[in-house]
Design an enzyme around this catalytic site. Structure first.
Site, PDB file in Angstrom:
ATOM      1  N   GLY A  51       0.766  -1.267   0.003  1.00  0.00           N
ATOM      2  CA  GLY A  51      -0.049   0.019  -0.004  1.00  0.00           C
ATOM      3  C   GLY A  51       0.967   1.296  -0.016  1.00  0.00           C
ATOM      4  O   GLY A  51       1.997   1.228  -0.555  1.00  0.00           O
ATOM      5  N   SER A  52       0.327   2.262   0.688  1.00  0.00           N
ATOM      6  CA  SER A  52       0.793   3.625   0.572  1.00  0.00           C
ATOM      7  C   SER A  52       2.094   3.750   1.436  1.00  0.00           C
ATOM      8  O   SER A  52       2.245   2.924   2.683  1.00  0.00           O
ATOM      9  CB  SER A  52       0.066   4.828   0.924  1.00  0.00           C
ATOM     10  OG  SER A  52      -0.206   4.564   2.035  1.00  0.00           O
ATOM     11  N   THR A  53       3.242   4.308   1.055  1.00  0.00           N
ATOM     12  CA  THR A  53       4.281   4.679   1.861  1.00  0.00           C
ATOM     13  C   THR A  53       4.047   5.143   3.363  1.00  0.00           C
ATOM     14  O   THR A  53       4.492   4.487   4.579  1.00  0.00           O
ATOM     15  CB  THR A  53       5.220   5.504   1.223  1.00  0.00           C
ATOM     16  OG1 THR A  53       5.675   4.941  -0.080  1.00  0.00           O
ATOM     17  CG2 THR A  53       6.612   5.801   2.036  1.00  0.00           C
ATOM     18  N   VAL A  70       1.479   4.545   5.273  1.00  0.00           N
ATOM     19  CA  VAL A  70       0.846   3.457   6.153  1.00  0.00           C
ATOM     20  C   VAL A  70       1.990   2.457   6.401  1.00  0.00           C
ATOM     21  O   VAL A  70       2.173   1.928   7.437  1.00  0.00           O
ATOM     22  CB  VAL A  70      -0.593   2.812   5.664  1.00  0.00           C
ATOM     23  CG1 VAL A  70      -0.809   1.826   6.474  1.00  0.00           C
ATOM     24  CG2 VAL A  70      -1.671   3.983   5.299  1.00  0.00           C
ATOM     25  N   GLY A  71       2.663   2.214   5.204  1.00  0.00           N
ATOM     26  CA  GLY A  71       3.645   1.298   5.419  1.00  0.00           C
ATOM     27  C   GLY A  71       4.892   1.358   6.282  1.00  0.00           C
ATOM     28  O   GLY A  71       4.996   0.526   7.036  1.00  0.00           O
ATOM     29  N   GLU A 104       5.654  -3.162   0.841  1.00  0.00           N
ATOM     30  CA  GLU A 104       5.695  -3.040  -0.548  1.00  0.00           C
ATOM     31  C   GLU A 104       4.792  -1.846  -0.797  1.00  0.00           C
ATOM     32  O   GLU A 104       3.604  -1.572  -0.624  1.00  0.00           O
ATOM     33  CB  GLU A 104       5.370  -4.254  -1.904  1.00  0.00           C
ATOM     34  CG  GLU A 104       5.756  -5.513  -1.529  1.00  0.00           C
ATOM     35  CD  GLU A 104       7.043  -5.579  -2.187  1.00  0.00           C
ATOM     36  OE1 GLU A 104       7.844  -4.412  -2.281  1.00  0.00           O
ATOM     37  OE2 GLU A 104       7.761  -6.686  -1.933  1.00  0.00           O
ATOM     38  N   CYS A 136       1.400   0.626  -8.841  1.00  0.00           N
ATOM     39  CA  CYS A 136       2.776   1.128  -8.017  1.00  0.00           C
ATOM     40  C   CYS A 136       3.883   1.376  -9.035  1.00  0.00           C
ATOM     41  O   CYS A 136       4.845   2.118  -8.917  1.00  0.00           O
ATOM     42  CB  CYS A 136       2.982   0.157  -6.928  1.00  0.00           C
ATOM     43  SG  CYS A 136       3.273  -1.420  -7.533  1.00  0.00           S
TER      44      CYS A 136
HETATM   45  P1  NAD Z   1      -3.401   2.506   1.649  1.00  0.00           P
HETATM   46  O1  NAD Z   1      -1.966   2.641   2.247  1.00  0.00           O
HETATM   47  O2  NAD Z   1      -4.147   3.588   1.776  1.00  0.00           O
HETATM   48  O3  NAD Z   1      -4.190   1.143   1.855  1.00  0.00           O
HETATM   49  C1  NAD Z   1      -3.606  -0.019   1.657  1.00  0.00           C
HETATM   50  C2  NAD Z   1      -3.853  -0.812   2.873  1.00  0.00           C
HETATM   51  O4  NAD Z   1      -3.883  -0.599   3.901  1.00  0.00           O
HETATM   52  C3  NAD Z   1      -5.316  -1.175   2.875  1.00  0.00           C
HETATM   53  O5  NAD Z   1      -5.917  -2.297   2.968  1.00  0.00           O
HETATM   54  C4  NAD Z   1      -5.960  -0.265   3.856  1.00  0.00           C
HETATM   55  O6  NAD Z   1      -7.249  -0.335   4.343  1.00  0.00           O
HETATM   56  C5  NAD Z   1      -4.768  -0.393   4.889  1.00  0.00           C
HETATM   57  N1  NAD Z   1      -4.583   0.584   5.993  1.00  0.00           N
HETATM   58  C6  NAD Z   1      -4.927   1.744   5.767  1.00  0.00           C
HETATM   59  N2  NAD Z   1      -4.480   2.543   7.122  1.00  0.00           N
HETATM   60  C7  NAD Z   1      -3.905   1.450   7.911  1.00  0.00           C
HETATM   61  C8  NAD Z   1      -3.688   1.507   9.157  1.00  0.00           C
HETATM   62  N3  NAD Z   1      -3.460   2.698   9.983  1.00  0.00           N
HETATM   63  N4  NAD Z   1      -3.086   0.251   9.733  1.00  0.00           N
HETATM   64  C9  NAD Z   1      -3.263  -0.740   8.871  1.00  0.00           C
HETATM   65  N5  NAD Z   1      -3.648  -0.854   7.513  1.00  0.00           N
HETATM   66  C10 NAD Z   1      -3.922   0.416   7.188  1.00  0.00           C
HETATM   67  O7  NAD Z   1      -2.724   2.436   0.086  1.00  0.00           O
HETATM   68  P2  NAD Z   1      -3.893   2.337  -1.151  1.00  0.00           P
HETATM   69  O8  NAD Z   1      -4.612   3.578  -1.362  1.00  0.00           O
HETATM   70  O9  NAD Z   1      -4.694   0.942  -1.117  1.00  0.00           O
HETATM   71  O10 NAD Z   1      -3.031   1.687  -2.611  1.00  0.00           O
HETATM   72  C11 NAD Z   1      -2.377   2.714  -3.179  1.00  0.00           C
HETATM   73  C12 NAD Z   1      -0.770   2.832  -2.523  1.00  0.00           C
HETATM   74  O11 NAD Z   1      -0.467   1.507  -2.572  1.00  0.00           O
HETATM   75  C13 NAD Z   1       0.108   3.436  -3.606  1.00  0.00           C
HETATM   76  O12 NAD Z   1       0.940   4.291  -3.036  1.00  0.00           O
HETATM   77  C14 NAD Z   1       0.722   2.279  -4.596  1.00  0.00           C
HETATM   78  O13 NAD Z   1       1.961   3.049  -5.184  1.00  0.00           O
HETATM   79  C15 NAD Z   1       0.910   1.233  -3.538  1.00  0.00           C
HETATM   80  N6  NAD Z   1       1.007   0.282  -4.076  1.00  0.00           N
HETATM   81  C16 NAD Z   1       2.295  -0.658  -3.865  1.00  0.00           C
HETATM   82  C17 NAD Z   1       2.546  -1.788  -4.566  1.00  0.00           C
HETATM   83  C18 NAD Z   1       3.843  -2.462  -4.433  1.00  0.00           C
HETATM   84  O14 NAD Z   1       4.005  -3.599  -4.731  1.00  0.00           O
HETATM   85  N7  NAD Z   1       4.907  -1.780  -4.140  1.00  0.00           N
HETATM   86  C19 NAD Z   1       1.465  -2.673  -5.202  1.00  0.00           C
HETATM   87  C20 NAD Z   1       0.220  -1.857  -5.195  1.00  0.00           C
HETATM   88  C21 NAD Z   1       0.119  -0.590  -4.652  1.00  0.00           C
END
Ligand code: NAD
Length: 498
Positions: free
Chosen positions: A244-246, A248-249, A266, A300
């Site tokens: 997901g996003s940087t 949250v990650g 990731e 991503c």
């Molecule tokens: P996001 O970080 O908003 O959400 C990702 C996941 O995290 C979702 O399941 C969300 O519900 C969960 N989440 C949100 N807040 C949380 C918290 N506080 N604690 C635990 N989990 C939480 O990202 P998104 O909008 O779903 O995805 C888009 C982002 O993901 C973009 O930045 C994209 O580049 C990245 N992405 C990366 C890869 C990769 O493999 N590197 C692949 C796909 C997407």
């Protein structure tokens, strides 16, 4: 709202009737009965309603995974592999359901949904193959001991996945982790709880994977921080796979690190495609257009910086704009509409704001820049410089940002002046030159003569810098989802000092 555990969902395009969340082989509602709606971005209509889990539900799912794990780990590796292959077979059998559901839930072009459901079974086949890998080694011993390194499952793994490629990215997190003998709690995105989670739970059930091996909790954005925290801090959880996003990650990796738990994260990207002066122009246009616009730029690995040798400027610009004009925007269920809706209002406004900022900072708009609701027209800009937000921040929308360089050194500087480092590409007729340039790009993955968007189930997928930590796929997933132990047997060769 009550859930229908017998639902067969005859028409996935019309809507999805959830059976509940999947925990320990049972379909359950949230303990407080809360639900949330899932919308089809292409129509704006409610497509499903699913349980809105709270912290107690996450804890219950983790407990179910922990209860199932010893028996799952004790099952012979080849039997686990057979079950992973069955998951692949069920996915293949249910291809049409997934195509309709993926297109409806995340607004992806129907051919993106086809790609995703064709790819997902290979993730489970690779997971089945991973179960056959050597799980350790024998080391030489100075004292004639039997000295062994073993890899063993971790226990419970939490997998948190995004909405953009929900089936595939959930599968990437769970496939090898489960094949290695772990049990998983999967939390799909609130935008795609069905294709990223609940339908996978159905598939695992149909494939005959034992209850509790895969558990799925769904929750809304309002409750994600409590559910997400539980999925990291609960003592039964030993590792976290996050995509997901940087922002949250980083939070997840920091929390996990503080607890000395493994975290494979990731994250986002700002990927560059470099077109060198000897590039095959057809290939350059094709890879740049696909990289910038596939799935509306919501990948991503999307090409967020198209870096072109200045000598090619006129030809590249005229051909790229002409190629962009060929793309059709509209109903993503139609094969000839390559561009569908952006996932939601917040994200489309973020793309619009990023573009407006770039133009007010001095960028030039050549094509697009307008939208109709969530449908954002493919957009082409030039003139972005390193002092602009557009140069550094992920756009995650259909904006092709073209910049020109005078020489290789400048191309590398434009690519590497970046807080992210996920994927990159070099387009050239000279493979040796392509490899030389690719090796100097600070990214986790780079491709000569192909788009930045590229993945295979056996490769170590992942990035450097703000794009993440750890790798998913093939051997890298085996390392990520097992722990190393050293075991020795003394055979009389070592004397103790007293
Ligand atoms: P996001 O970080 O908003 O959400 C990702 C996941 O995290 C979702 O399941 C969300 O519900 C969960 N989440 C949100 N807040 C949380 C918290 N506080 N604690 C635990 N989990 C939480 O990202 P998104 O909008 O779903 O995805 C888009 C982002 O993901 C973009 O930045 C994209 O580049 C990245 N992405 C990366 C890869 C990769 O493999 N590197 C692949 C796909 C997407």
């Amino acid at each position: 709202m009550s859930f229908d555990a017998t639902s067969t969902n005859a028409d996935y395009a019309a809507g999805y009737v959830a059976k509940g969340m999947s925990m320990g082989g049972r379909w359950v509602a949230a303990q407080d009965g809360k639900t949330f709606d899932v919308h089809n971005p292409a129509t704006g209509k409610v497509w499903s309603s699913v349980p809105d889990a709270g912290r107690v539900d996450a804890a219950a799912a983790i407990a179910a995974a922990a209860a199932a794990q010893p028996a799952w780990a004790a099952m012979a590796f080849d039997k686990r592999a057979v079950l992973m292959n069955r998951v692949a077979e069920v996915l293949e059998r249910r291809k049409d359901d997934f195509i309709k559901a993926l297109t409806s839930e995340c607004g992806g072009w129907v051919r993106k949904s086809m790609f995703e459901i064709n790819y997902a079974p290979t993730v489970y086949r690779a997971a089945a193959a991973a179960a056959y890998s050597p799980m350790g080694e024998t080391l030489p011993s100075e004292h004639g001991k039997l000295s062994m390194v073993e890899r063993t499952p971790l226990g419970v793994v939490s997998v948190i996945s995004p909405w953009n490629v929900p089936l595939l990215l959930s599968s990437r997190g769970i496939g090898v982790a489960i094949a290695m003998g772990n049990c998983v709690v999967l939390k799909p995105s609130e935008e795609t709880p069905v294709t990223g989670g609940l339908m996978l739970a159905e598939v695992f059930e149909e494939a005959g994977v034992p209850a509790g091996v895969l558990n799925v909790v769904t929750c809304s954005r309002d409750r994600v921080s409590e559910v997400g925290d539980e999925l990291v801090v609960n003592p039964l959880v030993k590792a976290i796979s996050f995509t997901g996003s940087t922002a949250v990650g980083k939070h997840i990796a920091m929390t996990a690190g503080g607890l000395l738990k493994k975290a494979c994260v990731e994250l986002g990207g700002k990927d560059s495609l470099i077109v060198l002066d000897d590039a095959d122009m057809d290939r350059a246009i094709r890879t740049a257009r696909f990289g910038a616009f596939f799935h509306q730029g919501q990948i991503c690995m999307s090409t967020e910086k198209i870096l072109v040798d200045r000598k090619l400027e006129d030809e590249f610009m005229s051909r790229f704009i002409a190629a962009t004009k060929e793309l059709k925007v509209g109903d993503p269920t139609q094969m000839d509409n390559q561009i569908g809706p952006i996932i939601n209002q917040k994200q489309v406004e973020a793309v619009e704001a990023r573009l407006a900022q770039a133009i007010s900072d001095g960028a030039t708009l050549h094509h697009g820049g307008t939208r109709d609701g969530l449908y954002f027209n493919p957009t082409v800009i030039t003139g972005v410089t390193p002092d602009m937000a557009m140069f550094h921040e992920e756009t995650f929308g259909p904006v092709a940002n073209i910049m020109f360089f005078e020489n290789e050194a400048e191309a590398l500087s434009l690519a590497n002046n970046c807080d992210y480092g996920l994927s990159a590409s070099v387009i050239t007729r000279d493979e040796a030159r392509g490899l030389r340039v690719a090796r100097q790009i600070e990214f986790g993955m780079a491709h000569v003569n192909d788009a930045t968007i590229y993945d295979e189930p056996t490769i170590p997928f992942g990035g450097v810098k703000n794009s993440g930590m750890g790798r998913h796929g093939g051997k890298a997933s085996i390392d990520a989802f097992t722990q190393t132990r050293w075991l020795t047997v003394e055979r009389g060769g070592r004397n103790t000092p007293f």
